[in-house]
Scaffold this motif. Structure first.
Motif, short mmCIF file in Angstrom:
data_model
loop_
_atom_site.label_atom_id
_atom_site.label_comp_id
_atom_site.label_asym_id
_atom_site.label_seq_id
_atom_site.Cartn_x
_atom_site.Cartn_y
_atom_site.Cartn_z
N ALA A 1 -17.90 51.49 33.91
CA ALA A 1 -17.88 51.00 32.53
C ALA A 1 -17.08 51.93 31.63
N LEU A 2 -17.18 53.23 31.86
CA LEU A 2 -16.40 54.19 31.08
C LEU A 2 -14.91 53.95 31.27
N LEU A 3 -14.48 53.79 32.52
CA LEU A 3 -13.07 53.52 32.79
C LEU A 3 -12.64 52.21 32.14
N ALA A 4 -13.48 51.17 32.23
CA ALA A 4 -13.14 49.89 31.60
C ALA A 4 -12.97 50.04 30.10
N GLY A 5 -13.86 50.79 29.46
CA GLY A 5 -13.77 50.99 28.02
C GLY A 5 -12.53 51.76 27.61
N LEU A 6 -12.18 52.80 28.36
CA LEU A 6 -11.00 53.60 28.03
C LEU A 6 -9.72 52.79 28.24
N LEU A 7 -9.66 52.05 29.34
CA LEU A 7 -8.48 51.21 29.58
C LEU A 7 -8.35 50.13 28.50
N ALA A 8 -9.48 49.56 28.09
CA ALA A 8 -9.45 48.54 27.04
C ALA A 8 -8.94 49.12 25.72
N SER A 9 -9.29 50.36 25.42
CA SER A 9 -8.81 50.99 24.19
C SER A 9 -7.30 51.18 24.23
N LEU A 10 -6.78 51.55 25.40
CA LEU A 10 -5.33 51.71 25.54
C LEU A 10 -4.62 50.37 25.40
N VAL A 11 -5.17 49.35 26.05
CA VAL A 11 -4.56 48.02 26.01
C VAL A 11 -4.62 47.45 24.60
N ARG A 12 -5.71 47.68 23.90
CA ARG A 12 -5.89 47.10 22.58
C ARG A 12 -4.80 47.57 21.62
N ARG A 13 -4.37 48.81 21.75
CA ARG A 13 -3.33 49.33 20.86
C ARG A 13 -2.00 48.61 21.08
N ARG A 14 -1.80 48.05 22.28
CA ARG A 14 -0.53 47.40 22.60
C ARG A 14 -0.56 45.90 22.35
N VAL A 15 -1.68 45.24 22.66
CA VAL A 15 -1.72 43.78 22.55
C VAL A 15 -2.65 43.29 21.45
N GLY A 16 -3.52 44.15 20.93
CA GLY A 16 -4.35 43.78 19.79
C GLY A 16 -5.55 42.91 20.10
N TYR A 17 -5.92 42.72 21.37
CA TYR A 17 -7.09 41.91 21.68
C TYR A 17 -8.36 42.63 21.22
N PRO A 18 -9.39 41.88 20.83
CA PRO A 18 -10.67 42.53 20.52
C PRO A 18 -11.17 43.31 21.74
N ARG A 19 -11.58 44.53 21.50
CA ARG A 19 -11.99 45.37 22.62
C ARG A 19 -13.11 44.72 23.42
N ILE A 20 -14.08 44.15 22.73
CA ILE A 20 -15.24 43.57 23.42
C ILE A 20 -14.86 42.37 24.26
N ALA A 21 -13.77 41.68 23.89
CA ALA A 21 -13.35 40.48 24.62
C ALA A 21 -12.74 40.82 25.97
N ILE A 22 -12.34 42.07 26.17
CA ILE A 22 -11.79 42.45 27.48
C ILE A 22 -12.69 43.45 28.22
N THR A 23 -13.57 44.15 27.49
CA THR A 23 -14.47 45.08 28.19
C THR A 23 -15.66 44.36 28.80
N VAL A 24 -16.29 43.45 28.04
CA VAL A 24 -17.48 42.79 28.56
C VAL A 24 -17.18 41.97 29.82
N PRO A 25 -16.14 41.10 29.83
CA PRO A 25 -15.86 40.39 31.09
C PRO A 25 -15.56 41.33 32.26
#
Length: 446
Positions: free
Chosen positions: A363-387
């Motif tokens: 889960a930690l890795l998923a959260g960190l990767l989602a934070s990096l991706v969010r800066r580039r594509v702007g998706y809501p963090r929760i929309a890519i971390t929870v799935p």
């Protein structure tokens, strides 16, 4: 708002809110110069729309605060699973409203559009009129399901068959699970479209999934004469009902001391799991299905690693589609989930790390990767971390606990329940740690 009016099916329990009745000067006066009621209504509507998307209380409150500050007010909100009580204050005046949803659900496509709108609102909202704001919110609110029921059923089939492999199942279990989960979730979606109550849709969908799995297995067994132990995969056919969003957002809300929302979401998730597992147990007893261990697969560690990456992607992608994500958003979550879930499984198998800490690392890795991706594509963090971490929720353990409880095997049931509880606790802790590391706004309490 509580007055009930007769309809064809009886009486309405929740009435639609006539938002435009609060607007007195539709497209002339800037919203920041409107009266307190009009401005506060905008804040409440934004909060209720965010809540309807399935996001947690912190994100709902943050969006309401942005809207209130942009319109020259302060806002205090008490947020639950399906209701909001809030007060907006301005120049020694205050306005309080209580708003409620008829049900809870997840719509990540609408959440993405709404978060993009909130960012624009923060920059330009004070120049927009109340009419323009409500018309824009109408457009966002109209974003419904992106996929037809058969597509959602296919997504569940893909996700659950991948889930079965990751739990240790083989081709027979995956094939039967594909049909069971697909048909079950199709039925669930059709019942949801008809506005049938939660328990009805949940009960029928789980029962149909188990029956469809058993029917598929009987066909396969008749033609291919496979081992009867493959029937254990029926558990995977009903894992599409796992309430991933409430489970995870419950932990996130509790970490921010949003106790009401956190406890309500946790209670809702436990209720869904309890009903689903009890229905699955009753159907299994009626059809003489046994949740035995899967037959071991003779795969090399390298091949297992590759297949775990592939099926973790498929599972997360399928769950994302079920949450109404766009294809690009679902693929993004799938890549993150493939990395995070494979790390978790490899830590358990190769390093013999206990399941709880391994879930935390994933889960930690998923959260960190989602934070990096969010800066580039702007998706809501929760929309890519929870799935990406829903596939880590121990649905098999939860079902095994209830199954053994029904057989009065209390010690075995307690063992399965304890294993499940540890993983369920560690998953949100991993996301919380990632948010603290990568999100300055989350890091502080004010």
């Amino acid at each position: 708002m509580e007055k009930q009016t007769p309809t064809e099916s009886g009486y309405q329990h929740h009435m639609a809110i006539p938002w435009h009745d609060f607007v007195t000067d539709d497209n002339v006066t800037p919203a920041k110069d409107a009266n307190l009621v009009e401005r506060a209504t905008i804040v409440g509507r934004i909060g209720l729309m965010m809540l309807a998307c399935g996001t947690g209380a912190w994100r709902v409150r943050n969006s309401m605060n942005v809207a209130a500050e942009t319109l020259g007010m302060t806002c205090s909100a008490d947020i639950g699973l399906v209701s909001i009580e809030y007060t907006c204050m301005d120049n020694h005046r205050s306005y309080t409203q209580a708003l409620a949803l008829p049900s809870t659900g997840v719509n990540t496509a609408r959440l993405n559009a709404l978060e993009n709108y909130i960012r624009e609102f923060e920059q330009q909202g004070q120049n927009w009129t109340t009419g323009e704001i409500h018309h824009a919110l109408n457009r966002i609110e109209s974003i419904g399901g992106l996929y037809a029921p058969w597509m959602v059923g296919l997504a569940a089939a893909l996700a659950c068959s991948a889930f079965v492999f990751l739990l240790g199942g083989g081709p027979v279990e995956m094939l039967c699970c594909f049909f069971g989960a697909g048909i079950g979730n199709y039925v669930r979606r059709k019942m949801g479209d008809r506005k049938l109550t939660l328990f009805a849709g949940l009960t029928v969908a789980v029962a149909v999934a188990c029956v469809a799995y058993d029917a598929s297995f009987n066909v396969v067994q008749y033609f291919l004469h496979v081992n009867s132990h493959h029937e254990a995969g029926y558990i995977g056919a009903m894992l599409f009902v796992i309430p991933g969003f409430p489970f995870i957002t419950s932990g996130l809300d509790l970490s921010k001391l949003d106790m009401r929302s956190g406890l309500e979401r946790g209670a809702f998730a436990l209720m869904v799991i309890t009903v689903a597992t009890l229905v699955g147990w009753v159907v299994a007893m009626a059809m003489d299905l046994q949740p035995e261990n899967f037959i071991p697969l003779a795969l090399s560690p390298a091949l297992y690693l590759v297949l775990r990456l592939v099926f973790s992607f498929c599972g997360v992608f399928g769950f994302s589609i079920m949450f109404n994500s766009s294809l690009k958003m679902a693929a993004t979550a799938g890549v993150i989930g493939a990395c995070a879930n494979t790390l978790r499984l490899e830590m358990v198998d190769l390093a013999h790390v206990p399941a709880g800490p391994a879930a935390f690392a994933g889960a930690l890795l998923a959260g960190l990767l989602a934070s990096l991706v969010r800066r580039r594509v702007g998706y809501p963090r929760i929309a890519i971390t929870v799935p990406s971490i829903v596939i880590m929720v121990p649905g098999l353990y939860m079902y095994s606990a209830v199954y053994n409880l029904g057989l009065n095997s209390l010690s075995v049931a307690g063992t399965w329940a304890a294993k499940a509880a540890l993983i369920v606790v560690f998953l949100p802790l991993g996301l919380i740690a990632a948010r603290i590391i990568a999100d300055p706004k989350w890091r502080y309490k004010s």
